[in-house]
Every structure is written in structure tokens, then in C-alpha cells.
Design an enzyme around this catalytic site. Structure first.
Site: not given
Ligand SMILES: Cc1ncc(COP(=O)(O)O)c(C=O)c1O
Length: 412
Positions: A89, A138
Site C-alpha cells: 500500500k 482498514d
Molecule cells: C495487505 C493488503 N492486501 C491486500 C489488500 C487489497 O487491496 P484492494 O483493496 O485494492 O483490493 C489490502 C487493502 O487494504 C491490504 O491492506
């Protein structure tokens, strides 16, 4: 060979799956290119790779685990090492913050694309100090936006929901952001952040899109594509047959899938979307043929994936290239994290957080069921790429689920 015990537990976790009848294998289309393109990506790459502390994250080969699963090769892109933020992120939110700050500077001074190093050094402080960026999160996206705001000299307000752990809230606050906790779930926090921003004149830097709000989430996703780009470079001439991609709102999966698709055209890898069964909005989107919303408290241990509303931008890409969608129960997270921490055979130990391992849960489930493996064309010739999207972003939870702290895992 007997299965390592966390793998046996993992493979027994309940899964669900469905094929996406709309997926196609032609060239990257104009519909997708209007969202993400290698041309727009070039700008994101040039920028992010200049930031202090930038280094490609490791791409790990896990032959022991691949063999235990029954596939030919398994690669794991370890985003736990991304800047100091421990998740991919870091690439998206902070880049989008920079783009917004550059726009403010351009509007006030006429200087287009002020260099990020100058902004970070405070050269435009006079113009940036009154800018406030805001978002709901989150955990990981908010950390990235707060880091971007701290780096590029603006204020930051982050809205979190009831389910976000205090550890994650503290990690955001450490970058000087104001953290506001609301009742309700992730989607409620997205709405609250948008309302507060409107009332106060703040710039929302969201990782999800909605009608009328598309440009900033495009920047976020364009930043994410860097991890796919790095992976392709690290793979040399090899290309995976399958991408298993975890999804919250779908932005990460779309960015990675699009990057491979644009590069490989009709020879693109098969894409399998993976979600916790308690927050499976992409799974619903595949069933409904549109960017779907699901109800519920979305209360999953895979906190980064706790989203109930599919990002319409992500769906523009995924509708055509997500070949299948899967869900897995929360019970898979602990065993999957333990398996990676222990390493199978001579595989290196890997620190992977809860949202990073959803894909391993789905892959293990698919390999256990011959009908699914056959439908997804998974066999001993398959080469699967997973994105370990976070490390121990919540260290206390990591220790609880794995039984030892991340430092001990790394030192083993
Ligand atoms: C650690 C992690 N993996 C995957 C995702 C998934 O990303 P997206 O919301 O763009 O699908 C998030 C989203 O916050 C995340 O924090």
C-alpha cells in the site's frame, strides 16, 4: 511425501469458487487502457523509484511449497519489505498524495510537476501546509496516505472503523495524522470520510472509486502496478501461468492483472481472485456481472480485505480478465502464515500477514479438489505468482497467529 501439518490444516479449510464466464483472452482492451496503462505507469515508476529508501521487494522462489501443493513453481513477492510500511500500500496512497500536492502547487505557482524531492525538502511548504488529505482505511492504505502527507508536508485525517486494531491505528498516528474512529464497517468509514472531507474542504485520497470519483484511485492503482513491474523484471524471461490475487475493493488485483495483461496480451496468466468468505464482494461481482456490493459486518481476520463494495474502476479491468473467483474462511489465515514462517523443505522463512495469505489458502484448497484444479488448469506444470501484500503490519496479531514474533521468524 506427507503434507506439513499446517498445509494439511490449510488444505482442509472450506473454500468456494466460481468461474467468470465473461473473462476473455484477447489483447489488452481500450476499456482497460482508459483506467491503467503502461504509459501512465511510466510516470508513477519514475517518481516512486526516486524516493529515498526505494528498493524492489524480494521475489522469493518457494520450490518446497510448490512441490507440496503439486504445482511446478511458486513465487512469492514479499511486500512486507516495502519502504518502512510493511505493505504494498506504500506504493499507492503516498503516490496519489504527491500527485494532489503537485496539483495544488501548480494551481498556486504555475509550476507543473514540482519535483518530489523539493516538496519533501519543504520548498513549497507555504502552499502545502494548509492542504489536508483524508481517507478511510482498514489500516494499510491510511498508513500510506499518512506517510505521504508527512513526507510531502500536508495535514492528514484518517477515518477508521470499529474493527481496526489499536496497533494499526497507532501505526498511522505515528506519522502525525489525526485518526478518527467511527462505529460501523469499512464501507461506513469510506462514506464518513467523504462527508467530512466535503464539509471541511479536504482532499479525499481513497483507494476505492465511486461514480464521479475516479482520478485519484487511478493514481493509487497506478502506483500498485510497480510491484507487478518489479516481479516481471525479477522473473527475467519466465512468466507465471497463474496469478492468485487477493482482493479487498479489487484495486490491487486489477493493477497487477492489468500490468501483466498489457505486457503479455492474449498469453496473459490466468487470474484467480481470492477473498475471505466474510468479505467477498468480487466473488459477488463475478456472479452478478457488475461491481457488486455485499452487506454484513465484513468481520474478517484478513483486515486488509474487509471490503464489501467493489471498486468500479477495478471492475473495469477484472470483469474481462479475472478467470475465476474464490473465497476461503478465516481459519486458513493462521496455518497459511505458519506454513510460510516455517518454510517447506529448504524454502526460506517468510513473514506474511493475514491479508497476504488469503491466496495461499485458496491455492491449497484448489489443489486439494481435482475438479477445481482441472477447471483452473492447475497442475504440475503450473507456475503460480502470489503477492505477499503485507508483512507483520499488526505485530501483536502476527505473534498470536504464528506463535512467535516476526523477528524470530526472520532470524530462524
Ligand atoms: C495487505 C493488503 N492486501 C491486500 C489488500 C487489497 O487491496 P484492494 O483493496 O485494492 O483490493 C489490502 C487493502 O487494504 C491490504 O491492506
Amino acid at each position: 511425501m506427507p503434507l506439513p501439518s499446517p498445509l494439511a490444516t490449510l488444505a482442509a479449510s472450506p473454500i468456494a469458487w466460481r468461474v467468470n464466464a465473461r473473462a476473455r483472452r484477447g489483447p489488452y482492451g481500450p476499456r482497460q487502457a482508459s483506467v491503467l496503462s503502461h504509459a501512465a505507469f511510466a510516470r508513477a515508476k519514475a517518481e516512486i523509484t526516486r524516493w529515498p529508501g526505494y528498493a524492489p521487494t524480494p521475489l522469493l522462489a518457494l520450490p518446497g511449497l510448490a512441490k507440496a501443493l503439486g504445482i511446478g513453481a511458486l513465487w512469492f513477492k514479499d511486500e512486507g519489505k516495502r519502504f518502512g510500511l510493511k505493505s504494498f500500500k506504500a506504493l499507492g496512497g503516498a503516490y496519489a498524495v504527491l500527485r494532489q500536492v503537485q496539483k495544488v502547487i501548480a494551481a498556486r505557482t504555475g509550476i507543473a510537476d514540482a519535483p518530489s524531492a523539493d516538496i519533501a525538502a519543504g520548498k513549497y511548504r507555504h502552499y502545502t501546509k494548509d492542504v489536508t488529505v483524508a481517507c478511510a482505511t482498514d489500516g494499510n492504505h491510511g498508513r500510506s496516505v499518512a506517510w505521504g502527507a508527512a513526507t510531502f508536508g500536508c495535514r492528514c485525517v484518517i477515518t477508521i472503523h470499529a474493527g481496526v486494531s489499536q496497533g494499526r491505528a497507532d501505526a498511522i498516528a505515528r506519522y502525525g495524522a489525526e485518526v478518527r474512529r467511527i462505529k460501523g464497517n469499512y464501507d461506513d468509514s469510506v462514506r464518513q470520510a467523504a462527508e467530512d472531507a466535503k464539509a471541511n474542504g479536504w482532499i479525499i485520497v481513497s483507494d476505492t472509486s465511486w461514480p464521479g470519483y475516479m482520478e485519484i484511485p487511478k493514481d493509487v492503482m497506478q502506483g500498485y502496478a510497480l510491484m507487478a513491474d518489479e516481479a516481471m523484471a525479477q522473473l527475467g524471461a519466465e512468466r507465471p501461468t497463474h496469478l492468485f490475487l487477493q482482493a479487498g475493493v479489487g484495486g490491487m488485483a486489477a493493477a497487477v492483472a492489468a500490468h501483466f495483461w498489457e505486457a503479455m496480451g492474449a498469453a496473459r496468466p490466468r487470474v484467480v481472485l481470492c477473498e475471505p468468505d466474510k468479505a467477498a464482494c468480487l466473488f459477488a461481482s463475478v456472479a452478478e456481472g457488475r461491481a457488486a456490493t455485499i452487506a454484513g459486518d465484513l468481520d474478517t481476520v484478513m483486515a486488509g480485505l474487509a471490503a464489501g463494495e467493489t471498486s468500479p474502476l477495478a471492475w473495469e479491468i477484472l470483469e474481462d480478465c479475472a478467470d475465476a473467483a474464490m473465497t476461503v474462511g478465516d481459519a486458513a489465515a493462521g496455518p497459511a502464515m505458519q506454513l510460510l514462517a516455517a518454510g517447506v523443505g529448504s524454502d526460506p522463512p517468510v513473514v506474511a500477514g493475514e491479508s497476504a495469505v488469503c491466496t495461499l489458502g485458496c491455492l491449497a484448497g484448489a489443489m486439494r479438489d481435482p475438479a477445481i484444479a482441472k477447471a483452473l488448469e492447475l497442475d504440475a506444470r503450473s507456475t503460480v505468482l502470489l503477492f505477499g501484500s503485507e508483512g507483520d503490519t499488526d505485530p501483536a496479531l502476527y505473534e498470536t497467529l504464528v506463535g512467535r514474533p516476526a523477528d524470530q521468524v526472520r532470524a530462524a
